[in-house]
Design a protein around this motif. Structure first.
Motif, PDB file in Angstrom:
ATOM      1  N   UNK A  23       5.243 -11.824  -5.139  1.00 59.37           N
ATOM      2  CA  UNK A  23       4.261 -11.522  -6.190  1.00 59.37           C
ATOM      3  C   UNK A  23       4.742 -10.387  -7.096  1.00 59.37           C
ATOM      4  N   UNK A  24       5.378  -9.393  -6.487  1.00 61.29           N
ATOM      5  CA  UNK A  24       5.868  -8.264  -7.290  1.00 61.29           C
ATOM      6  C   UNK A  24       6.953  -8.758  -8.249  1.00 61.29           C
ATOM      7  N   UNK A 121      10.188  -5.184  -9.897  1.00 61.02           N
ATOM      8  CA  UNK A 121       9.508  -6.232 -10.670  1.00 61.02           C
ATOM      9  C   UNK A 121      10.371  -6.616 -11.883  1.00 61.02           C
ATOM     10  N   UNK A 122       9.868  -7.565 -12.694  1.00 64.05           N
ATOM     11  CA  UNK A 122      10.730  -8.069 -13.774  1.00 64.05           C
ATOM     12  C   UNK A 122      10.907  -7.049 -14.905  1.00 64.05           C
ATOM     13  N   UNK A 123      10.112  -5.957 -14.857  1.00 71.49           N
ATOM     14  CA  UNK A 123      10.327  -4.877 -15.842  1.00 71.49           C
ATOM     15  C   UNK A 123      11.258  -3.797 -15.304  1.00 71.49           C
ATOM     16  N   UNK A 124      11.795  -4.056 -14.133  1.00 68.98           N
ATOM     17  CA  UNK A 124      12.716  -3.077 -13.542  1.00 68.98           C
ATOM     18  C   UNK A 124      11.998  -1.943 -12.828  1.00 68.98           C
ATOM     19  N   UNK A 125      10.688  -2.076 -12.625  1.00 65.41           N
ATOM     20  CA  UNK A 125       9.934  -1.006 -11.943  1.00 65.41           C
ATOM     21  C   UNK A 125       9.999  -1.214 -10.436  1.00 65.41           C
ATOM     22  N   UNK A 126      10.212  -0.121  -9.719  1.00 70.53           N
ATOM     23  CA  UNK A 126      10.374  -0.210  -8.266  1.00 70.53           C
ATOM     24  C   UNK A 126       9.027  -0.137  -7.536  1.00 70.53           C
TER      25      UNK A 126
END
Ligand code: BTN
Length: 249
Positions: A23-24, A121-126
């Motif tokens: 999901x993440x 996630x797909x925005x590069x956020x951990x």
């Protein structure tokens, strides 16, 4: 956490950690806590399986988005171990102990395992997915032969507790305890309970590193949750990594 926590319960799933990570990755992270009644592919540390039979345990994953650095992230599993112990102590009259780094034992049997995994996630956020599995009243016959010698449960399988009620109470108390610690994790005050409930400090241990076994005495837990071991003049701090710890025979 000041915002509302979204909890989702499912009946059967491969693994709550795997599902949360999917999901993440897809940026679908509305659920803060995912709880399953059964896992068909429950996962433990070092690629092991976490056997998760239906209706006998608590299998849950928390989705976290840490706003602190790597040092704080390293503390998450030790913080979770303390939250689990506090939760179990509140819901039952049991006194769990922590086997470094993140296994919870009662009467020398492992009743809980914790698996924290980082995912982007797909925005590069951990994010960190924090998985907690507790055997509440798992009949030892449900476990494979390998696991049977190590694993235990909070209650005997013939005790007259209502597993669903205990499961809900544990999930709620453990999550609350965890969020309280997490809010101010860098002050490390939870490490006092971690040390008090350690079943390792003062014991002779063997640890496996790069395929070599070493013997030492576990003497303390450092500020980052590392285990300080000593053998004569040799003093080392073990960090979570890929170390397997055994009590010396
Ligand atoms: C271990 O003992 O090595 C860690 C076990 C962690 C098990 C929990 S159960 C919920 C979550 N989903 C998983 O697949 N694993 C964790």
């Amino acid at each position: 956490m000041s915002r509302e926590i979204v909890i989702e319960k499912v009946s059967t799933i491969d693994s709550t950690n795997l599902e949360m990570k999917r999901r993440i990755r897809e940026n679908h992270t509305r659920t803060d806590i995912l709880i399953a009644d059964e896992q068909t592919l429950g996962r433990g540390r070092l690629g092991r399986t976490f056997e998760s039979p239906k209706g006998t345990g608590l299998y849950m994953s928390l989705c976290l988005k840490p706003d602190f650095d790597a040092e704080g992230i390293l503390l998450i599993t030790s913080a979770a171990a303390v939250a689990v112990c506090r939760g179990i102590r509140k819901v039952t009259n049991l006194s769990p102990q922590i086997k470094w780094v993140n296994d919870i034992y009662i009467n020398e049997k492992k009743v809980c395992g914790i698996l924290a995994e980082a995912v982007t996630d797909s925005n590069g956020e951990m994010h960190v997915v924090l998985g907690i599995g507790i055997n509440i009243s798992t009949d030892e016959k449900c476990f494979s032969e390998d696991v049977r010698n190590i694993a235990g449960a909070l209650y005997d399988e013939d005790s007259d507790i209502d597993v669903d009620i205990i499961k809900n109470e544990l999930a709620q108390k453990i999550a609350n305890e965890f969020y309280v610690i997490y809010e101010d994790i860098l002050n490390r005050s939870f490490l006092k309970d971690y040390k008090d409930w350690s079943m390792v400090i003062g014991k002779e241990v063997r640890f496996l590193e790069n395929e070599v076994w070493y013997e030492a005495v576990a003497v303390d837990i450092d500020n980052n949750g590392g285990l300080i071991v000593k053998n004569g003049d040799f003093v080392r701090t073990l960090s979570t990594g890929e170390i397997t710890l055994r009590f010396a025979e």
